[in-house]
Write a protein that holds these residues in place. Structure first.
Motif, PDB file in Angstrom:
ATOM      1  N   TYR A 146     -12.667 -14.455 -18.256  1.00 18.78           N
ATOM      2  CA  TYR A 146     -13.299 -13.447 -17.404  1.00 18.78           C
ATOM      3  C   TYR A 146     -12.800 -13.590 -15.969  1.00 18.78           C
ATOM      4  O   TYR A 146     -12.788 -14.679 -15.403  1.00 18.78           O
ATOM      5  N   PHE A 147     -12.402 -12.450 -15.412  1.00 18.65           N
ATOM      6  CA  PHE A 147     -11.897 -12.421 -14.044  1.00 18.65           C
ATOM      7  C   PHE A 147     -12.808 -11.562 -13.178  1.00 18.65           C
ATOM      8  O   PHE A 147     -13.134 -10.429 -13.537  1.00 18.65           O
ATOM      9  N   CYS A 148     -13.144 -12.113 -12.034  1.00 22.85           N
ATOM     10  CA  CYS A 148     -13.813 -11.365 -10.989  1.00 22.85           C
ATOM     11  C   CYS A 148     -12.732 -10.878 -10.024  1.00 22.85           C
ATOM     12  O   CYS A 148     -11.728 -11.575  -9.797  1.00 22.85           O
ATOM     13  N   ALA A 149     -12.907  -9.697  -9.469  1.00 27.74           N
ATOM     14  CA  ALA A 149     -11.896  -9.158  -8.552  1.00 27.74           C
ATOM     15  C   ALA A 149     -12.582  -8.417  -7.412  1.00 27.74           C
ATOM     16  O   ALA A 149     -13.683  -7.887  -7.570  1.00 27.74           O
ATOM     17  N   VAL A 150     -11.908  -8.372  -6.287  1.00 32.31           N
ATOM     18  CA  VAL A 150     -12.477  -7.735  -5.098  1.00 32.31           C
ATOM     19  C   VAL A 150     -11.423  -6.899  -4.403  1.00 32.31           C
ATOM     20  O   VAL A 150     -10.229  -7.158  -4.488  1.00 32.31           O
ATOM     21  N   ARG A 151     -11.894  -5.850  -3.761  1.00 31.15           N
ATOM     22  CA  ARG A 151     -11.038  -5.062  -2.898  1.00 31.15           C
ATOM     23  C   ARG A 151     -11.860  -4.678  -1.684  1.00 31.15           C
ATOM     24  O   ARG A 151     -13.013  -4.278  -1.817  1.00 31.15           O
ATOM     25  N   ASP A 152     -11.249  -4.788  -0.520  1.00 27.49           N
ATOM     26  CA  ASP A 152     -11.916  -4.414   0.709  1.00 27.49           C
ATOM     27  C   ASP A 152     -12.045  -2.902   0.754  1.00 27.49           C
ATOM     28  O   ASP A 152     -11.050  -2.185   0.675  1.00 27.49           O
ATOM     29  N   ARG A 153     -13.272  -2.417   0.864  1.00 27.62           N
ATOM     30  CA  ARG A 153     -13.512  -0.975   0.843  1.00 27.62           C
ATOM     31  C   ARG A 153     -12.786  -0.249   1.963  1.00 27.62           C
ATOM     32  O   ARG A 153     -12.398   0.897   1.819  1.00 27.62           O
ATOM     33  N   TRP A 154     -12.567  -0.928   3.030  1.00 25.39           N
ATOM     34  CA  TRP A 154     -11.989  -0.253   4.188  1.00 25.39           C
ATOM     35  C   TRP A 154     -10.486  -0.397   4.254  1.00 25.39           C
ATOM     36  O   TRP A 154      -9.865  -0.087   5.235  1.00 25.39           O
ATOM     37  N   TYR A 155      -9.886  -0.837   3.153  1.00 28.78           N
ATOM     38  CA  TYR A 155      -8.441  -0.925   3.130  1.00 28.78           C
ATOM     39  C   TYR A 155      -7.862   0.468   3.319  1.00 28.78           C
ATOM     40  O   TYR A 155      -8.268   1.413   2.669  1.00 28.78           O
ATOM     41  N   SER A 156      -6.910   0.581   4.173  1.00 29.37           N
ATOM     42  CA  SER A 156      -6.385   1.905   4.507  1.00 29.37           C
ATOM     43  C   SER A 156      -4.965   2.103   4.008  1.00 29.37           C
ATOM     44  O   SER A 156      -4.247   2.946   4.515  1.00 29.37           O
ATOM     45  N   GLY A 157      -4.581   1.350   3.024  1.00 26.78           N
ATOM     46  CA  GLY A 157      -3.205   1.433   2.553  1.00 26.78           C
ATOM     47  C   GLY A 157      -2.968   2.527   1.544  1.00 26.78           C
ATOM     48  O   GLY A 157      -2.326   2.317   0.545  1.00 26.78           O
ATOM     49  N   GLY A 158      -3.504   3.692   1.777  1.00 31.97           N
ATOM     50  CA  GLY A 158      -3.267   4.819   0.882  1.00 31.97           C
ATOM     51  C   GLY A 158      -3.978   4.678  -0.445  1.00 31.97           C
ATOM     52  O   GLY A 158      -3.673   5.396  -1.393  1.00 31.97           O
ATOM     53  N   GLY A 159      -4.885   3.773  -0.532  1.00 27.92           N
ATOM     54  CA  GLY A 159      -5.658   3.621  -1.752  1.00 27.92           C
ATOM     55  C   GLY A 159      -4.885   2.979  -2.874  1.00 27.92           C
ATOM     56  O   GLY A 159      -5.320   2.983  -4.006  1.00 27.92           O
ATOM     57  N   ALA A 160      -3.732   2.428  -2.627  1.00 27.92           N
ATOM     58  CA  ALA A 160      -2.935   1.896  -3.719  1.00 27.92           C
ATOM     59  C   ALA A 160      -2.732   0.393  -3.595  1.00 27.92           C
ATOM     60  O   ALA A 160      -1.788  -0.148  -4.127  1.00 27.92           O
TER      61      ALA A 160
END
Lengths: 115, 118
Positions: free
Chosen positions: B89-103
């Motif tokens: 099982y892997f937990c993963a995160v992404r910063d909501r305010w990342y502005s890199g074109g959503g990719a």
């Protein structure tokens, strides 16, 4: 439902050879990501493409390159292969809205073994 | 920079007992949080995600996870474990305010082997 298709599923190469992996995203997904997962490791982000343009770059070696084509499929090209490149390579895709939240749909992976 | 910690390499649970797989995260902004499961020699399968709203999110196969902002945690839980839940099982995160074109790609934790004993 259609899933992300990766080919080949298994690939064996010698050191210093070249390998190409292919990824066919889910229909109507315009964003493609490549990940590398070494033995017992977590997936490491390599590179991503949105609408055929490179969107973000992670820990991809200079020996590797990738592109996304007009039909949205993507290819990862790996040259001068090293033993340490042996890994499971995952492709993932997402629709534009999914890209904003980060939910990715993964393929089954291509296992590269470098001898 | 964003990061994820899964403090346990392995979790052992008897079938029928509740299970918890721990995850803590670090982001500069607000997080998008995910759990994925990986069976041997297979790709990652999406289980659930927290985007906004209720802190308790429900996902596939009876799994749920609770977002705790003060503790920066997103632990995966299931009330009654099945042998078939045994996987990585892997937990993963992404910063909501990342502005890199959503990719931008997700940042994964190191993974936790969940072993359900009959």
């Amino acid at each position: 439902a259609a899933g992300v298709i990766q080919s080949p599923r298994h690939l064996i190469k010698e050191k210093r050879e070249t390998a190409t992996l292919k990824c066919y995203p889910i229909p109507r997904h315009d964003t493609v990501y490549w990940y590398q997962q070494g033995p017992g490791q977590d997936p490491q982000f390599l590179i991503s493409f949105y609408e055929k343009m490179q969107s973000d770059k992670g820990s991809i070696p200079d020996r590797f390159s990738a592109q996304q084509f007009s039909d949205y499929h993507s290819e990862l090209n790996m040259s001068s292969l090293e033993l340490g490149d042996s890994a499971l390579y995952f492709c993932a895709s997402s629709p534009r809205t999914g890209a904003n939240t980060g939910e990715l749909f993964f393929g089954e992976g291509s296992r590269l073994t470098v001898l | 920079a964003q990061s994820v910690a899964q403090p346990e390499d392995q979790v052992n649970v008897a079938e029928g007992n509740p299970l918890t797989v721990k995850c803590t995260y670090s982001v500069s902004g607000n997080p998008y949080l995910f759990w994925y499961v990986q069976y041997p020699n297979r790709g990652l399968q999406f289980l659930l995600k927290y985007i906004t709203g209720d802190n308790l999110v429900k996902g596939s196969y009876g799994f749920e996870a609770e977002f705790n902002k003060s503790q920066t945690s997103f632990h995966l839980k299931k009330p009654s474990a099945l042998v078939s839940d045994s996987a990585l099982y892997f937990c993963a995160v992404r910063d909501r305010w990342y502005s890199g074109g959503g990719a931008d790609g997700l940042t994964f934790g190191k993974g936790t082997h969940l072993i359900i004993q009959p």
